[in-house]
Design an enzyme around this catalytic site. Sequence first.
Site, mmCIF file in Angstrom:
data_model
loop_
_atom_site.group_PDB
_atom_site.id
_atom_site.type_symbol
_atom_site.label_atom_id
_atom_site.label_comp_id
_atom_site.label_asym_id
_atom_site.label_seq_id
_atom_site.Cartn_x
_atom_site.Cartn_y
_atom_site.Cartn_z
ATOM 1 C CB CYS A 1 -0.995 -0.056 1.153
ATOM 2 S SG CYS A 1 -2.439 0.945 0.809
ATOM 3 C CG HIS B 1 -3.180 -2.998 4.263
ATOM 4 N ND1 HIS B 1 -2.239 -2.506 5.131
ATOM 5 C CD2 HIS B 1 -3.711 -1.926 3.642
ATOM 6 C CE1 HIS B 1 -2.211 -1.186 5.059
ATOM 7 N NE2 HIS B 1 -3.099 -0.810 4.158
ATOM 8 C CD GLU C 1 -0.264 -5.299 6.201
ATOM 9 O OE1 GLU C 1 -0.242 -5.774 5.050
ATOM 10 O OE2 GLU C 1 -0.567 -4.122 6.433
#
Length: 197
Positions: free
Chosen positions: A82, A175, A177
């Site tokens: 991002c 994202h 994660e």
Amino acid sequence: MVGKHPIGVLALQGAFEAHREVFRRLGVSSVLVRTAKELDAIDALVLPGGESSAMLRLMEPQELFVRIGKRIDAGLPVLATCAGVILLAEKVTPHQKSLGALAVDVERNAYGRQVFSSVEALRFSPQYQGDTAGEAVFIRAPRVTRVGEGVETLAWRSDDPVLLRSPGILAATFHPELGKGTLIHELFLRGIGRQHR
Ligand code: GLN
């Protein structure tokens, strides 16, 4: 490359801790990077999501922008997510300073405000199908408006490239994660020759 130093996660601002958690789940250790000295002691770098303009400001006191650029030029592998992709891009709209290490152009906040954040199904290029977690979290994500030479697109959101790779760099406009899977981190680790669980 099997480095002797750990993977570093730039920890000036944003979603850095979640990256460490994914690496932990994969049995790989990582360290936080906030200083030039810490940058010198890593063999791969994660540029996390967050606010790219804020990160740029926080980099200034230690000239981290220039130092990171130099290390990437010298071959430091990078996983960018991002805001991290915005930092790496060649051209950013509206204009913002960037490293130019990844041959893409991006438009910041192109999918609208925070309230339009969403979880989207991705379309992966054939070689990664079946391998995938499938859903991706987008939070005020940038849109990639140009993919330059030497950059491969691994996944799309509708027709927008959202997962890109060039030698040494893996870049996701979403994202990974914050999602359930670990695929993107595994791809990165595989790409740099690191063993994981
Ligand atoms: N909108 C942010 C920026 O322009 C990126 C958002 C994110 O990293 N989730 O830097």
